[in-house]
Design an enzyme around this catalytic site. Structure first.
Site, PDB file in Angstrom:
ATOM      1  CG  HIS A 136      12.930  44.332  -9.361  1.00 37.15           C
ATOM      2  ND1 HIS A 136      13.343  44.346  -8.043  1.00 37.15           N
ATOM      3  CD2 HIS A 136      13.108  45.591  -9.809  1.00 37.15           C
ATOM      4  CE1 HIS A 136      13.750  45.563  -7.713  1.00 37.15           C
ATOM      5  NE2 HIS A 136      13.624  46.340  -8.774  1.00 37.15           N
ATOM      6  CG  HIS A 168      12.526  50.001 -12.249  1.00 40.67           C
ATOM      7  ND1 HIS A 168      11.653  50.596 -11.362  1.00 40.67           N
ATOM      8  CD2 HIS A 168      13.298  49.170 -11.505  1.00 40.67           C
ATOM      9  CE1 HIS A 168      11.908  50.161 -10.136  1.00 40.67           C
ATOM     10  NE2 HIS A 168      12.904  49.283 -10.202  1.00 40.67           N
ATOM     11  CG  HIS A 197      11.957  49.049  -5.112  1.00 43.56           C
ATOM     12  ND1 HIS A 197      10.921  48.771  -5.951  1.00 43.56           N
ATOM     13  CD2 HIS A 197      13.078  49.077  -5.897  1.00 43.56           C
ATOM     14  CE1 HIS A 197      11.377  48.636  -7.184  1.00 43.56           C
ATOM     15  NE2 HIS A 197      12.681  48.817  -7.183  1.00 43.56           N
ATOM     16  CD  GLU A 214      17.791  49.506  -4.553  1.00 42.32           C
ATOM     17  OE1 GLU A 214      16.732  50.158  -4.413  1.00 42.32           O
ATOM     18  OE2 GLU A 214      18.475  49.538  -5.600  1.00 42.32           O
ATOM     19  CG  ASP A 261      16.714  47.348 -10.266  1.00 39.69           C
ATOM     20  OD1 ASP A 261      15.526  47.734 -10.302  1.00 39.69           O
ATOM     21  OD2 ASP A 261      17.528  47.751  -9.416  1.00 39.69           O
ATOM     22  CG  ASP A 262      16.795  50.394 -13.229  1.00 38.12           C
ATOM     23  OD1 ASP A 262      15.735  50.867 -13.654  1.00 38.12           O
ATOM     24  OD2 ASP A 262      17.027  50.213 -12.016  1.00 38.12           O
TER      25      ASP A 262
END
Ligand SMILES: Nc1ncnc2[nH]cnc12
Ligand SMILES: [Zn+2]
Length: 351
Positions: free
Chosen positions: A30, A32, A210, A213, A291-292
Site C-alpha cells: 500500500h 501511492h 480503500h 479508512e 501509504d504516502d
C-alpha cells in the site's frame, strides 16, 4: 497460505527490536507512488518542466503538510503531482521510491498509481505507465526488488470516468496487475463502482479497494461483496462491526494498514491508540505499509519502528506482520514460500 504457529522463532531482546524491524525482509502493498514525491523532487521537476508552484521553496511546502483529515491531505497531494509531465518524471519518482524500499529490506512492492490525476492535465496514460513500469523493471535487475503496478480509480470522480480510464489503460494491460479505489472516501461508497470493477474482474485483474479508512464498516462490506476485493486498503474502522471482523478473519482477507498515515490524518489521536495489535489479536491478516511516505513522515521501516515503540508490539508480531505481507501479495505460492524462507533465515540469524 494457512495460519501458522510461531514456535520456531528465537527469543529476541526488546532493545534489539528496531534493528530486527529494519533487517527483516518484507513486502509493501500500500504505497501511492505520487505520495512518495519528496518536496526536493517536486521542486526539481517543477524547474525541469517550467511548472510554477504556489510555494517559494521546500521549507514552505513542508510547512503546509499539517493535515486534519484525508481531504486536507488530498488537496496538497494532487497539487504536488502537477509537476509530473514526462515519462522520465514518472520513472525518476518510482526509482527514488524503489531505492528507498530496498534500503528498508522490501523484497516486493505492489505500487498504486492514480492515472486520472495525470490524464486530466493532458498527460497520456502511456507516458504514466511506461515511466513507472520501466522503473519497476530496473529495480528487478539493479536492486533485486520485485515491483508491480496497481491502477487506482479516483472515487470522487464518476464511474463513467473510471470506465474511460480503463479503456485508455487496456493497451498497456500487461504492465499492471490489478485495480484499486482511492481518494475521498466518505460519500463515495464502493457500490458507485460496481460495474467497472465487474469488468476488471472479467479482464482477470486483481481487485483491491480503500475502505474503512475514515468511512464506515458498510463500505468494507461493499468492497468485499460488491467489488469482490481481495484485499482491503486500511480497513481500520472494521472493528466497529464484530461480524465484519469475523468475515475478514474467516476469509483471510488482508488489511493493508498504514499507521503513520492514520496518525497524520487524525484517524487515531496518537500512535499509541492505533489498533494494529488488536487487529492481529483478532486473527486478521494485517500488514504494515507507508501509504504516502513523503507526506506522512516515514517510509516502511519508520512505520514499523514508530508503531512498535508506541504500542508495545513484540518480535513474534514483527514476524507475523512480515509473513502476512508475503501472504497478502499477488505473487504465486512458490514465490511466497521463498519469501517466507528468507524471513525465517533473517530471524534465525538474529538469535
Ligand atoms: N490515504 C489515502 N486514502 C485515499 N486515497 C489516497 N490517495 C493517496 N493516499 C490516499
Ligand atoms: Zn492509500
Amino acid at each position: 497460505m494457512q495460519p501458522v504457529t510461531m514456535d520456531h522463532l528465537p527469543t529476541i531482546a526488546p532493545d534489539r527490536l528496531p534493528e530486527l524491524l529494519r533487517r527483516m525482509p518484507k513486502a509493501e502493498l500500500h504505497i501511492h507512488i505520487e505520495g512518495s514525491l519528496e518536496p526536493e523532487l517536486i521542486f526539481q521537476l517543477a524547474r525541469r518542466n517550467g511548472v510554477s508552484l504556489p510555494y517559494a521553496n521546500v521549507e514552505e511546502l513542508r510547512k503546509a503538510y499539517a493535515f486534519t483529515n484525508l481531504q486536507s491531505f488530498l488537496d496538497i497531494y494532487y497539487a504536488g503531482a502537477s509537476v509530473l509531465l514526462k515519462e522520465q518524471d514518472f520513472h525518476d519518482m518510482a526509482w527514488a521510491y524503489l531505492r528507498r524500499a530496498q534500503a528498508d529490506n522490501v523484497l516486493h512492492a505492489e505500487i498504486f498509481f492514480d492515472p486520472q490525476t495525470h490524464t486530466a492535465r493532458g498527460v497520456s496514460m502511456e507516458t504514466v505507465v511506461r515511466g513507472l513500469h520501466s522503473a519497476c523493471e530496473r529495480a528487478r535487475t539493479e536492486l533485486g526488488v520485485q515491483a508491480s503496478l496497481i491502477l487506482c480509480f479516483l472515487r470522487h470522480l464518476s464511474e463513467a470516468d473510471a470506465f474511460e480510464t480503463l479503456e485508455q489503460a487496456l493497451p498497456l494491460r500487461d504492465r499492471f496487475i490489478g485495480v484499486g479505489l482511492d481518494s475521498s472516501e466518505v460519500g463515495h461508497p464502493p457500490e458507485k463502482f460496481a460495474r467497472v470493477f465487474a469488468r476488471c474482474r472479467e479482464l482477470g485483474l486483481h481487485i483491491v479497494a480503500h475502505a474503512g479508512e475514515e468511512g464506515p464498516p458498510a463500505y468494507v462490506w461493499q468492497a468485499l461483496d460488491i467489488l469482490k476485493a481481495e484485499r482491503i486498503d486500511h480497513g481500520v474502522q472494521s472493528p466497529k462491526d464484530p461480524a465484519l471482523v469475523r468475515r475478514l478473519a474467516q476469509d483471510r482477507i488482508p488489511l493493508t494498514v498504514c499507521p503513520l498515515s492514520n496518525l497524520k490524518l487524525c484517524v487515531f489521536p496518537q500512535l499509541a491508540d492505533h489498533n494494529l495489535g488488536r487487529l492481529l489479536d483478532a486473527g486478521l491478516v494485517a500488514t504494515v505499509n507507508s501509504d504516502d511516505p513523503a507526506y506522512f513522515g516515514g517510509y516502511l521501516n519508520d512505520n514499523f519502528i514508530q508503531t512498535f515503540a508506541a504500542t508495545g508490539l513484540t518480535a513474534p508480531q514483527a514476524w507475523q506482520l512480515a509473513r502476512n505481507s508475503f501472504e497478502a501479495s499477488f505473487v504465486d505460492a512458490a514465490a511466497k514460500r521463498r519469501y517466507v524462507e528468507r524471513l525465517d533465515a533473517a530471524f534465525a540469524s538474529f538469535a
